[in-house]
Scaffold this active site. Structure first.
Site, PDB file in Angstrom:
ATOM      1  N   ALA A  67       1.042   2.562   5.559  1.00  0.00           N
ATOM      2  CA  ALA A  67       0.943   1.101   5.545  1.00  0.00           C
ATOM      3  C   ALA A  67       1.612   0.470   4.339  1.00  0.00           C
ATOM      4  CB  ALA A  67      -0.522   0.682   5.607  1.00  0.00           C
ATOM      5  N   SER A  68       1.881   1.263   3.283  1.00  0.00           N
ATOM      6  CA  SER A  68       2.496   0.675   2.085  1.00  0.00           C
ATOM      7  C   SER A  68       3.732   1.431   1.610  1.00  0.00           C
ATOM      8  CB  SER A  68       1.474   0.613   0.943  1.00  0.00           C
ATOM      9  OG  SER A  68       1.012   1.909   0.608  1.00  0.00           O
ATOM     10  N   SER A  69       4.020   2.597   2.179  1.00  0.00           N
ATOM     11  CA  SER A  69       5.191   3.359   1.737  1.00  0.00           C
ATOM     12  C   SER A  69       5.618   4.327   2.825  1.00  0.00           C
ATOM     13  CB  SER A  69       4.897   4.130   0.447  1.00  0.00           C
ATOM     14  OG  SER A  69       3.925   5.134   0.684  1.00  0.00           O
ATOM     15  N   GLY A  70       6.776   4.942   2.606  1.00  0.00           N
ATOM     16  CA  GLY A  70       7.276   5.931   3.547  1.00  0.00           C
ATOM     17  C   GLY A  70       8.128   6.948   2.819  1.00  0.00           C
ATOM     18  N   ARG A  71       8.422   8.038   3.497  1.00  0.00           N
ATOM     19  CA  ARG A  71       9.249   9.080   2.889  1.00  0.00           C
ATOM     20  C   ARG A  71       9.934   9.893   3.971  1.00  0.00           C
ATOM     21  NH1 ARG A  71       4.526  13.309   0.859  1.00  0.00           N
ATOM     22  NH2 ARG A  71       3.274  13.185   2.761  1.00  0.00           N
ATOM     23  N   GLY A 121      -0.912   3.420  13.489  1.00  0.00           N
ATOM     24  CA  GLY A 121      -1.088   3.152  14.908  1.00  0.00           C
ATOM     25  C   GLY A 121      -1.087   1.672  15.247  1.00  0.00           C
ATOM     26  N   HIS A 137       0.805   9.476  15.446  1.00  0.00           N
ATOM     27  CA  HIS A 137      -0.156   8.647  14.735  1.00  0.00           C
ATOM     28  C   HIS A 137      -0.575   9.364  13.457  1.00  0.00           C
ATOM     29  CE1 HIS A 137      -4.407   6.976  14.132  1.00  0.00           C
ATOM     30  NE2 HIS A 137      -3.529   6.130  13.638  1.00  0.00           N
ATOM     31  N   ASP A 138      -0.318   8.720  12.318  1.00  0.00           N
ATOM     32  CA  ASP A 138      -0.518   9.392  11.029  1.00  0.00           C
ATOM     33  C   ASP A 138      -1.984   9.708  10.740  1.00  0.00           C
ATOM     34  OD1 ASP A 138      -1.521   6.881  10.511  1.00  0.00           O
ATOM     35  OD2 ASP A 138      -0.257   6.494   8.783  1.00  0.00           O
TER      36      ASP A 138
END
Length: 237
Positions: free
Chosen positions: A11-15, A78, A236-237
């Protein structure tokens, strides 16, 4: 040896990470990290979904510094979704699941379709940002979007669609929506009848491990990368 490229969105970052499996050992290397910054316009809170797709492209470019990988997989939060039109173009900017408008939409929907009935069908807890309430809100506030829709695509599957041009619904992602019948494991006629939305707008549900397709020619030409399989993971994480 197997090597995969993965994109993990929160919800606030990605990689972006390269994972290698060899001789019974898993090795993971982070190659790209980025922020996920929602944007408020007027009184609506949006995901900056095209910026996030740009970050996927950045990860694909950085991955060229390493050995070729066998496949690509994407996981996200999700419930969120985009609507593509009949020509395959994205019609709406995705509203953030924390947007307060969904609280009121939930209450209005549940007046005609009580929560105990919804729970019996879907097995999902009562949360205002469940996809069922987001869709109800969209139908109320922007009916022209659904009137001209080709497909409704959940967020991880939307990124897969941008890469491949093929739209599916990963089962784990679909299970977050309160639109899926817990017994049939397919979209619920009862819920879509209550929404007064055509169930055929939803993508076919596929199980994790399904190969969606390959990165499109257009993306390969733009980024100067090789054709690679894109797999529907447990997204879905």
């Amino acid at each position: 040896m197997r090597r995969v490229l993965t994109f993990d969105f929160g919800a606030s970052s990605g990689r972006a990470m390269l994972g290698t499996y060899e001789n019974g050992k898993i090795d993971i290397k982070e190659i790209h990290r980025f922020s996920n910054d929602p944007v408020t316009v007027g009184d609506t809170y949006y995901w900056d979904v095209l910026r996030l797709y740009h970050e996927i492209k950045c990860g694909l470019i950085k991955a060229k510094e390493y050995e070729q990988y066998d496949s690509i997989g994407i996981d996200t939060w999700g419930v969120s979704f985009g609507v593509i039109d009949k020509n395959g173009r994205l019609m709406n900017n995705l509203i953030h699941y924390r947007d307060l408008a969904f609280d009121d939409a939930k209450e209005r929907f549940l007046k005609d379709f009580p929560f105990d009935k919804l729970y019996e069908v879907t097995g999902i807890q009562e949360l205002p940002f469940n996809t069922v309430f987001q869709l109800y809100s969209l139908k109320e506030t922007a009916p022209y979007v659904l009137d001209n829709a080709g497909k409704i695509v959940l967020i991880a599957d939307l990124f897969n669609y941008f890469l491949t041009g093929k739209a599916v619904a990963d089962y784990t992602m679909a299970s977050t929506t309160a639109l899926l019948d817990v017994n049939s494991r397919d979209w619920s006629d009862k819920v879509f009848d209550a929404l007064k939305i055509d169930k055929s707008l939803m993508c076919d549900v596929v199980m994790p491990g399904t190969v969606i397709g390959e990165v499109s020619d257009a993306v390969c030409d733009e980024l100067l990368i090789n054709k690679t399989k894109v797999v529907s993971v447990a997204s879905h994480d």
